[in-house]
Write a protein that holds these residues in place. Sequence first.
Motif, PDB file in Angstrom:
ATOM      1  N   ASN A 143       1.621   7.184  -9.410  1.00 13.19           N
ATOM      2  CA  ASN A 143       1.148   6.126 -10.307  1.00 13.19           C
ATOM      3  C   ASN A 143       2.283   5.493 -11.106  1.00 13.19           C
ATOM      4  OD1 ASN A 143      -1.832   5.767 -10.134  1.00 13.19           O
ATOM      5  ND2 ASN A 143      -1.814   7.975 -10.493  1.00 13.19           N
ATOM      6  N   GLU A 166       3.783  -2.996  -9.903  1.00 11.78           N
ATOM      7  CA  GLU A 166       2.827  -3.977 -10.442  1.00 11.78           C
ATOM      8  C   GLU A 166       3.479  -4.871 -11.476  1.00 11.78           C
ATOM      9  OE1 GLU A 166      -1.627  -1.954 -10.176  1.00 11.78           O
ATOM     10  OE2 GLU A 166      -0.309  -1.444 -11.862  1.00 11.78           O
ATOM     11  N   ILE A 217      -0.771  -3.974  -5.575  1.00 11.80           N
ATOM     12  CA  ILE A 217      -0.423  -2.677  -5.009  1.00 11.80           C
ATOM     13  C   ILE A 217      -1.572  -1.703  -5.176  1.00 11.80           C
ATOM     14  CG2 ILE A 217       0.689  -1.969  -7.175  1.00 11.80           C
ATOM     15  CD1 ILE A 217       2.723  -0.408  -5.437  1.00 11.80           C
ATOM     16  N   SER A 218      -1.749  -0.844  -4.191  1.00 11.73           N
ATOM     17  CA  SER A 218      -2.806   0.166  -4.253  1.00 11.73           C
ATOM     18  C   SER A 218      -2.319   1.447  -3.598  1.00 11.73           C
ATOM     19  CB  SER A 218      -4.077  -0.331  -3.559  1.00 11.73           C
ATOM     20  OG  SER A 218      -3.820  -0.656  -2.207  1.00 11.73           O
ATOM     21  N   ILE A 219      -2.938   2.566  -3.999  1.00  6.95           N
ATOM     22  CA  ILE A 219      -2.629   3.873  -3.420  1.00  6.95           C
ATOM     23  C   ILE A 219      -3.759   4.260  -2.477  1.00  6.95           C
ATOM     24  CG2 ILE A 219      -2.231   6.319  -3.885  1.00  6.95           C
ATOM     25  CD1 ILE A 219      -1.106   5.546  -6.603  1.00  6.95           C
ATOM     26  N   LYS A 235       3.549   2.938  -8.729  1.00 12.17           N
ATOM     27  CA  LYS A 235       2.546   1.862  -8.664  1.00 12.17           C
ATOM     28  C   LYS A 235       2.660   0.935  -9.876  1.00 12.17           C
ATOM     29  CE  LYS A 235      -2.478   1.148  -8.299  1.00 12.17           C
ATOM     30  NZ  LYS A 235      -2.708   0.454  -9.580  1.00 12.17           N
ATOM     31  N   LYS A 236       2.733   1.531 -11.064  1.00 12.29           N
ATOM     32  CA  LYS A 236       2.796   0.727 -12.291  1.00 12.29           C
ATOM     33  C   LYS A 236       4.057  -0.116 -12.333  1.00 12.29           C
ATOM     34  CE  LYS A 236       1.718  -0.517 -16.528  1.00 12.29           C
ATOM     35  NZ  LYS A 236       2.953  -1.263 -16.886  1.00 12.29           N
ATOM     36  N   HIS A 260       0.849  -1.193   0.000  1.00  6.71           N
ATOM     37  CA  HIS A 260       0.000   0.000   0.000  1.00  6.71           C
ATOM     38  C   HIS A 260       0.882   1.241   0.000  1.00  6.71           C
ATOM     39  CE1 HIS A 260      -3.677  -2.215   1.944  1.00  6.71           C
ATOM     40  NE2 HIS A 260      -3.370  -2.650   0.747  1.00  6.71           N
ATOM     41  N   LEU A 261       0.619   2.151  -0.915  1.00  3.05           N
ATOM     42  CA  LEU A 261       1.341   3.416  -0.984  1.00  3.05           C
ATOM     43  C   LEU A 261       0.479   4.509  -0.363  1.00  3.05           C
ATOM     44  CD1 LEU A 261       2.600   3.305  -4.701  1.00  3.05           C
ATOM     45  CD2 LEU A 261       3.686   2.310  -2.672  1.00  3.05           C
TER      46      LEU A 261
END
Length: 202
Positions: A84, A91, A97-99, A87-88, A69-70
Motif C-alpha cells: 500500500n 497514486e 492504480i490497484s492491487i 500504491k499510495k 496493477h500491482l
Amino acid sequence: KKNIPNLKNIFVSNHPLSEYNSKKANNNSNVLLVLFAQNLNDELTDERLDKWVYFIKKSASINKVTEIHLRCHPRTSPNLLWPNKIKKRIEDYGYKISIIDSSSINLVKIIHKYFGVIGAPSGSLIVSRALRKDIFVVCIDNCSSGGPDDQSWMMGDLSGINVVQPNQSLSEKDFEINENIYNYSSISQILNKIMNNNFRYN
C-alpha cells in the motif's frame, strides 16, 4: 489420443497454462502489470521501496500507460505495509492504480489484459512471457529481498525477458520486445516423434 491411438489407458489432463485464451489478448491495452515475488513476511527497506517506485513510475512514463496493477505473491502477508505504500506513492503521481487479489485471481486468466509486465525475479515472469510473446517482460533484478530468490539467474532460461539492474536508469531500449523467445515443440509433436522412432509400448 488422436496422435497415438496405439497407446492404451490414456488419461487427459490440462496444464494450468491451458486456461489462457490468446484470442482475448488486448493489443490496445493501456495497463501495466507489476509482479512482486519476494518479501512475503517482511517489509521492503526504504531504499528498495524507493527503487520500486522509480521503476514503476518510469516504466509507466516511457510506455505512456495511465493505469497500473500491482500483483503480490499469493502468500504475501496481508499485514505488510509495503504494497500500500507503493500504491499510495504511485497514486500521488496521478496514475490509476490497484492491487490485485492474487490469492483468488489466476495470472493466466488476466495476462491478456496488459500492455506489458515488469516484476521481481519469479516464475510469474516466465509464465507472462510464455503466454504473451507480443508484450515486453522486464525483470527488475535484486530489488526486493536481496536473497538468492531475488536474482534473475535463479530463473534459469531468460529467453525473451529483459533484465535490468537495481541501480540502472530505465530507457526505451529496456522495453523492446525481445525476439529471442523459446519455441518448444508441442506434446503431440514430441509423441509423434517418439512413435516414429520405433517406440514400443507393451
